[in-house]
Design a protein around this motif. Structure first.
Motif, PDB file in Angstrom:
ATOM      1  N   MET A 276     143.449  34.483  81.383  1.00  0.00           N
ATOM      2  CA  MET A 276     142.749  33.717  82.426  1.00  0.00           C
ATOM      3  C   MET A 276     142.544  32.284  81.937  1.00  0.00           C
ATOM      4  O   MET A 276     142.167  32.064  80.794  1.00  0.00           O
ATOM      5  N   GLY A 277     142.802  31.302  82.811  1.00  0.00           N
ATOM      6  CA  GLY A 277     142.625  29.905  82.446  1.00  0.00           C
ATOM      7  C   GLY A 277     141.162  29.512  82.362  1.00  0.00           C
ATOM      8  O   GLY A 277     140.247  30.317  82.621  1.00  0.00           O
ATOM      9  N   VAL A 278     140.952  28.250  82.032  1.00  0.00           N
ATOM     10  CA  VAL A 278     139.586  27.747  81.858  1.00  0.00           C
ATOM     11  C   VAL A 278     138.846  27.655  83.188  1.00  0.00           C
ATOM     12  O   VAL A 278     137.667  28.027  83.290  1.00  0.00           O
ATOM     13  N   LEU A 279     139.527  27.161  84.229  1.00  0.00           N
ATOM     14  CA  LEU A 279     138.829  26.882  85.481  1.00  0.00           C
ATOM     15  C   LEU A 279     138.234  28.128  86.146  1.00  0.00           C
ATOM     16  O   LEU A 279     137.123  28.050  86.688  1.00  0.00           O
ATOM     17  N   PRO A 280     138.920  29.301  86.119  1.00  0.00           N
ATOM     18  CA  PRO A 280     138.249  30.496  86.651  1.00  0.00           C
ATOM     19  C   PRO A 280     136.960  30.836  85.907  1.00  0.00           C
ATOM     20  O   PRO A 280     135.980  31.285  86.515  1.00  0.00           O
ATOM     21  N   TRP A 281     136.936  30.597  84.588  1.00  0.00           N
ATOM     22  CA  TRP A 281     135.706  30.825  83.833  1.00  0.00           C
ATOM     23  C   TRP A 281     134.625  29.827  84.243  1.00  0.00           C
ATOM     24  O   TRP A 281     133.441  30.179  84.350  1.00  0.00           O
ATOM     25  N   VAL A 282     135.029  28.573  84.469  1.00  0.00           N
ATOM     26  CA  VAL A 282     134.074  27.566  84.941  1.00  0.00           C
ATOM     27  C   VAL A 282     133.458  28.024  86.261  1.00  0.00           C
ATOM     28  O   VAL A 282     132.235  27.961  86.460  1.00  0.00           O
ATOM     29  N   ALA A 283     134.320  28.498  87.172  1.00  0.00           N
ATOM     30  CA  ALA A 283     133.836  28.955  88.472  1.00  0.00           C
ATOM     31  C   ALA A 283     132.918  30.166  88.326  1.00  0.00           C
ATOM     32  O   ALA A 283     131.871  30.250  88.988  1.00  0.00           O
ATOM     33  N   TRP A 284     133.279  31.103  87.447  1.00  0.00           N
ATOM     34  CA  TRP A 284     132.480  32.311  87.280  1.00  0.00           C
ATOM     35  C   TRP A 284     131.088  31.984  86.742  1.00  0.00           C
ATOM     36  O   TRP A 284     130.072  32.463  87.271  1.00  0.00           O
ATOM     37  N   TYR A 285     131.017  31.155  85.720  1.00  0.00           N
ATOM     38  CA  TYR A 285     129.707  30.814  85.154  1.00  0.00           C
ATOM     39  C   TYR A 285     128.892  29.944  86.110  1.00  0.00           C
ATOM     40  O   TYR A 285     127.662  30.041  86.151  1.00  0.00           O
ATOM     41  N   ALA A 286     129.574  29.104  86.885  1.00  0.00           N
ATOM     42  CA  ALA A 286     128.858  28.313  87.890  1.00  0.00           C
ATOM     43  C   ALA A 286     128.285  29.225  88.970  1.00  0.00           C
ATOM     44  O   ALA A 286     127.147  29.034  89.423  1.00  0.00           O
ATOM     45  N   PHE A 287     129.057  30.245  89.372  1.00  0.00           N
ATOM     46  CA  PHE A 287     128.568  31.195  90.376  1.00  0.00           C
ATOM     47  C   PHE A 287     127.344  31.936  89.847  1.00  0.00           C
ATOM     48  O   PHE A 287     126.355  32.110  90.568  1.00  0.00           O
ATOM     49  N   ARG A 288     127.388  32.356  88.591  1.00  0.00           N
ATOM     50  CA  ARG A 288     126.229  33.042  87.996  1.00  0.00           C
ATOM     51  C   ARG A 288     125.013  32.109  87.955  1.00  0.00           C
ATOM     52  O   ARG A 288     123.878  32.533  88.212  1.00  0.00           O
ATOM     53  N   ARG A 289     125.267  30.846  87.631  1.00  0.00           N
ATOM     54  CA  ARG A 289     124.156  29.891  87.552  1.00  0.00           C
ATOM     55  C   ARG A 289     123.524  29.672  88.923  1.00  0.00           C
ATOM     56  O   ARG A 289     122.300  29.624  89.050  1.00  0.00           O
ATOM     57  N   HIS A 290     124.362  29.564  89.948  1.00  0.00           N
ATOM     58  CA  HIS A 290     123.834  29.266  91.281  1.00  0.00           C
ATOM     59  C   HIS A 290     123.264  30.498  91.984  1.00  0.00           C
ATOM     60  O   HIS A 290     122.600  30.357  93.020  1.00  0.00           O
ATOM     61  N   THR A 291     123.510  31.687  91.449  1.00  0.00           N
ATOM     62  CA  THR A 291     122.897  32.899  92.009  1.00  0.00           C
ATOM     63  C   THR A 291     121.775  33.427  91.126  1.00  0.00           C
ATOM     64  O   THR A 291     121.260  34.525  91.360  1.00  0.00           O
ATOM     65  N   ALA A 292     121.372  32.651  90.133  1.00  0.00           N
ATOM     66  CA  ALA A 292     120.365  33.114  89.175  1.00  0.00           C
ATOM     67  C   ALA A 292     118.963  33.166  89.767  1.00  0.00           C
ATOM     68  O   ALA A 292     118.105  33.894  89.245  1.00  0.00           O
ATOM     69  N   TYR A 293     118.707  32.418  90.838  1.00  0.00           N
ATOM     70  CA  TYR A 293     117.363  32.347  91.410  1.00  0.00           C
ATOM     71  C   TYR A 293     117.406  32.682  92.900  1.00  0.00           C
ATOM     72  O   TYR A 293     117.272  31.810  93.759  1.00  0.00           O
ATOM     73  N   PRO A 294     117.605  33.956  93.238  1.00  0.00           N
ATOM     74  CA  PRO A 294     117.735  34.343  94.649  1.00  0.00           C
ATOM     75  C   PRO A 294     116.473  34.081  95.473  1.00  0.00           C
ATOM     76  O   PRO A 294     116.561  33.801  96.672  1.00  0.00           O
ATOM     77  N   VAL A 295     115.305  34.170  94.847  1.00  0.00           N
ATOM     78  CA  VAL A 295     114.063  33.921  95.602  1.00  0.00           C
ATOM     79  C   VAL A 295     113.998  32.459  96.025  1.00  0.00           C
ATOM     80  O   VAL A 295     113.596  32.132  97.149  1.00  0.00           O
ATOM     81  N   SER A 296     114.394  31.564  95.139  1.00  0.00           N
ATOM     82  CA  SER A 296     114.440  30.144  95.483  1.00  0.00           C
ATOM     83  C   SER A 296     115.431  29.903  96.618  1.00  0.00           C
ATOM     84  O   SER A 296     115.157  29.130  97.541  1.00  0.00           O
ATOM     85  N   ALA A 297     116.590  30.573  96.545  1.00  0.00           N
ATOM     86  CA  ALA A 297     117.589  30.430  97.610  1.00  0.00           C
ATOM     87  C   ALA A 297     117.043  30.957  98.934  1.00  0.00           C
ATOM     88  O   ALA A 297     117.288  30.368  99.999  1.00  0.00           O
TER      89      ALA A 297
END
Length: 262
Positions: free
Chosen positions: A1-22
């Motif tokens: 797997m290339g770098v960019l899919p990992w960037v996307a995966w960790y960004a997705f985890r970061r942006h879903t880390a606070y569901p109550v805030s969302a």
């Protein structure tokens, strides 16, 4: 797997880390959705069939656009702006990864997370109180494609705005201008179909129309057949043009940083 899919995966985890805030942000979208809905209902009672919409179209447009605020990022810019201002972008430019590709992967993940966490409540709340249009499977697939293209256009606009910090240093004024343009010309305030004459033609030809108005028209079934293909082509053309402009400006910014000893 290339770098960019990992960037996307960790960004997705970061942006879903606070569901109550969302959820809190989604409830804010719901509240403003009801305010906008009653304003549009009052307008359409006076002017039925305004711009080719009926009142159900107008109310559906209202709650759909509230659901799209997060994914297409009508409000706010990019973290890249602060990294350029602080000088941390020099680290980004030394990575063996394309700067634009890195931030695009991050932004696509952010859009997916926001669509997952924030898009549902406005549509559900609107459907509980008002009759809304519901697209069939074909239109729904076209709408999801249109939404993806809208995210690409939104990224292209914000990325160019972020790179401008290499030259303007303080982007607060630029961000204010971008916000006004995004709100007015995307259809976020009122549907662009009600803009009269030349103003309407110009507004519907600008890239901001690809953010909200085009996906909404696709969802509402206003674009079918050849007209649907033209609408998606309009979004794709602006996405390609903005991404290419972003690549050119990235190269210019890199040269400026090197020239200044960075």
């Amino acid at each position: 797997m290339g770098v960019l899919p990992w960037v996307a995966w960790y960004a997705f985890r970061r942006h879903t880390a606070y569901p109550v805030s969302a959820l809190a942000e989604a409830l804010s979208n719901v509240a403003f959705g009801f305010i906008r809905a009653y304003i549009l209902i009052a307008l359409w009672r006076v002017r039925p069939s305004l711009g080719g919409y009926d009142v159900t179209d107008a109310v559906t447009f209202c709650f759909l656009t509230q659901a799209l605020i997060g994914p297409v990022q009508i409000f706010g810019g990019m973290e890249l702006s602060e990294r350029i201002r602080s000088g941390a972008v020099a680290v980004d430019l030394h990575r063996p990864v394309d700067l634009q590709g890195w931030w695009l992967a991050d932004d696509l993940a952010r859009a997916a997370a926001t669509l997952l966490l924030r898009a549902g409540p406005p549509l559900l709340a609107g459907a509980l109180l008002f009759p809304l249009r519901t697209p069939g499977p074909g239109l729904l697939a076209a709408f999801l494609l249109s939404t993806l293209l809208a995210v690409l256009v939104g990224f292209g606009l914000r990325y160019l705005g972020a790179l401008a910090v290499f030259w303007v240093h303080d982007d607060r004024g630029l961000n204010a201008v971008q916000l006004v343009l995004s709100m007015f010309f995307s259809g976020m305030i009122v549907p662009l179909v009600i803009f009269p004459g030349a103003l309407g033609e110009v507004a519907r030809a600008l890239p901001w129309a690809a953010l909200v108005q085009v996906p909404a028209d696709v969802f509402l079934g206003k674009r079918t057949g050849a007209d649907l293909a033209a609408a998606l082509g309009f979004q794709a053309a602006w996405a390609a043009a903005l991404l290419l402009a972003g690549r050119a400006l990235t190269a210019a910014a890199r040269r400026k940083l090197v020239i200044h000893g960075g």
